[in-house]
Design an enzyme around this catalytic site. Structure first.
Site, short mmCIF file in Angstrom:
data_model
loop_
_atom_site.label_atom_id
_atom_site.label_comp_id
_atom_site.label_asym_id
_atom_site.label_seq_id
_atom_site.Cartn_x
_atom_site.Cartn_y
_atom_site.Cartn_z
N ASN A 2 -8.15 3.36 8.69
CA ASN A 2 -7.49 2.23 9.32
C ASN A 2 -7.58 2.22 10.84
OD1 ASN A 2 -5.72 4.54 8.61
ND2 ASN A 2 -4.26 3.51 9.95
N GLN A 53 -7.64 -0.76 3.70
CA GLN A 53 -8.47 -1.37 4.75
C GLN A 53 -9.82 -1.87 4.24
OE1 GLN A 53 -7.72 -2.10 7.87
NE2 GLN A 53 -5.69 -1.19 7.83
N SER A 63 -3.24 -3.59 -0.45
CA SER A 63 -2.11 -4.35 0.10
C SER A 63 -2.57 -5.73 0.54
CB SER A 63 -1.51 -3.60 1.29
OG SER A 63 -0.32 -4.20 1.73
N GLY A 64 -1.89 -6.78 0.08
CA GLY A 64 -2.33 -8.15 0.28
C GLY A 64 -2.46 -8.59 1.72
N HIS A 65 -1.58 -8.12 2.60
CA HIS A 65 -1.58 -8.66 3.96
C HIS A 65 -2.75 -8.17 4.80
CE1 HIS A 65 0.05 -5.30 6.56
NE2 HIS A 65 0.25 -4.78 5.35
N CYS A 77 1.71 1.15 11.78
CA CYS A 77 2.83 1.88 11.18
C CYS A 77 3.33 3.00 12.07
CB CYS A 77 2.41 2.44 9.82
SG CYS A 77 1.90 1.18 8.65
N GLY A 84 0.80 -1.22 0.00
CA GLY A 84 0.00 0.00 0.00
C GLY A 84 0.83 1.27 0.00
N THR A 123 12.12 -7.22 -10.67
CA THR A 123 11.64 -8.59 -10.88
C THR A 123 10.42 -8.85 -10.00
OG1 THR A 123 13.88 -9.35 -11.37
CG2 THR A 123 12.27 -11.02 -10.74
#
Length: 404
Positions: free
Chosen positions: A165, A193, A213-215, A338, A85, A251
């Site tokens: 969030n 979120q 964001s995946g997590h 964060c 994110g 990559t």
């Protein structure tokens, strides 16, 4: 169960641990791990290679891109994979700012955005851009009317998060998108979120750029994506190779991209069912916590994420509360992960008008699929005793709220 904290001090917890900090991060789903595993072992090829195992990796990325696009109502070629994110927010805001500075240098955001947005905007101010930080009401809601008043002839970007969030407030994004479109201004939303909790259709909502964001929805850490509407004038953030159709060098993190694709597919397919379950737990939790005297709910009472509970207890320090909860095997937070090492009061709660003398007494409990009614009941059995213990120790607590 034994766990170790970051300083190596052993803490013994007799009962099952309860994790209620899903807004900070989530465990990776078993189905997601299983989807990722082949790309950590036999299918390890670099997707830029022309031989077979490289082609297998490239096909896996394309498949994941389709899943993300389907989840957002976007086209496959409008999705770009990032490291998360923060990178997506930076790319959206800096990319639009520098690509469109000939048109103007004014950006509009809100005072309760994630620091990935706020710090990026602050950095741009140092580069000659002007930023308007919209206020919010006591629920953390942005006013569309205030947004309209803030628009100038040189406004090039509006960046308002979909859901907060810390307090879970869901913004009127569709209305904001409409205002942006009518004024021919790019609209970015931080939806980190919101994925898995709020149905999203970028076309219907007139969103030009979206970060995720995946997590945050049971995918892997260190992998995210950005939606960039076709035709959007935006600069590149990372230069180097020709990956991601020459727009994002580096990559590709193939296993995590595959995992993100599976996670968003599962999360968006289960929104209704998941929200129904989470809403019951959320309301049970809020109702129980508000029975504690001098406790206040933060955020909008109804227009909030189904998994978010944020309350403030008067006369206590949230950090002490977290440490005592941790000793009981209950893992929660006071706000954004964060910013957890900072002693500064929450900028979100401050913007909502929470008085300075009580803003440090906040507790965020964010629910997930693993939580149950038993978990909620155990939290409701534990928190009041800890709050009372801390109030008894505080010289600020009035006599009527002490038990000693």
């Amino acid at each position: 169960m034994d766990i170790h904290n970051c300083e190596g001090v052993r803490v013994t917890i007799e009962n099952k641990t309860i994790y209620m900090d899903n807004s900070a991060t989530t465990p990776v789903r078993r189905e997601v791990v299983e989807e990722m595993l082949p790309y950590l072992t036999e299918n390890f090829g670099n997707p830029s290679s022309i031989y077979e195992i490289g082609k297998i990796s490239k096909h896996a990325i394309d498949k994941a891109r389709t899943k993300v696009a389907n989840a957002l109502g976007a086209e496959e070629n409008e999705i770009y994979f990032t490291s998360g994110g923060t990178e997506s927010d930076n790319w959206a805001i800096k990319g639009i700012a520098f690509a469109n500075r000939n048109k103007g240098k004014h950006i509009i955001t809100s005072s309760i955005e994630h620091h990935a947005v706020l710090h990026t905007c602050a950095w741009l101010e140092g580069q000659g851009f002007e930023v308007t930080y919209l206020p919010v009401d006591k629920y953390g809601m942005v006013s569309p009317e205030e947004l309209k008043k803030a628009i100038r002839d040189d406004t090039i970007l509006i960046s308002i998060m979909l859901a907060n969030n810390e307090i879970g407030t869901i913004q009127p994004v569709e209305e904001i998108g409409k205002i942006a479109k009518e004024n021919r201004i790019y609209f970015h939303t931080d939806a980190v979120q919101a994925i898995g909790h709020v149905p999203i259709d970028v076309k219907k909502m007139n969103i030009d750029l979206l970060s995720l964001s995946g997590h945050k929805f049971e995918g892997p850490k260190g992998c995210g994506a950005i939606y960039i509407r076709k035709g959007t004038k935006i600069d590149i953030l990372l230069h180097g190779g020709a990956q991601e159709r020459k727009r994002r060098a580096g990559t590709e993190n193939v296993p995590s991209i595959v995992g993100l694709g599976k996670a968003i597919e599962l999360a968006t397919a289960e929104i209704e069912e998941s929200n129904n379950t989470l809403l019951e737990l959320r309301e049970r939790l809020i109702k129980g916590l508000l029975k504690i005297p001098k406790t206040h709910l933060n955020g909008h009472p109804t227009q909030r994420l189904a998994n978010n509970v944020n309350v403030t207890f008067e006369y206590i320090e949230g950090e002490s509360l977290l440490l005592l909860l941790n000793a009981k095997g209950i893992f929660a937070s006071t706000g954004s992960a964060c910013n957890s090492s900072s002693l500064e009061p929450s900028h979100v709660l401050t913007a909502c008008g929470v008085p300075h003398e009580i803003v440090h007494g906040s507790l965020r409990l964010s629910l997930g699929r693993m939580n149950s009614e038993k978990d909620v009941d155990r939290v409701l059995e534990t928190v009041p005793d800890i709050v009372q213990k801390l109030r008894n120790m505080s010289p600020l607590t009035p006599k009527e709220y002490r038990t000693i």
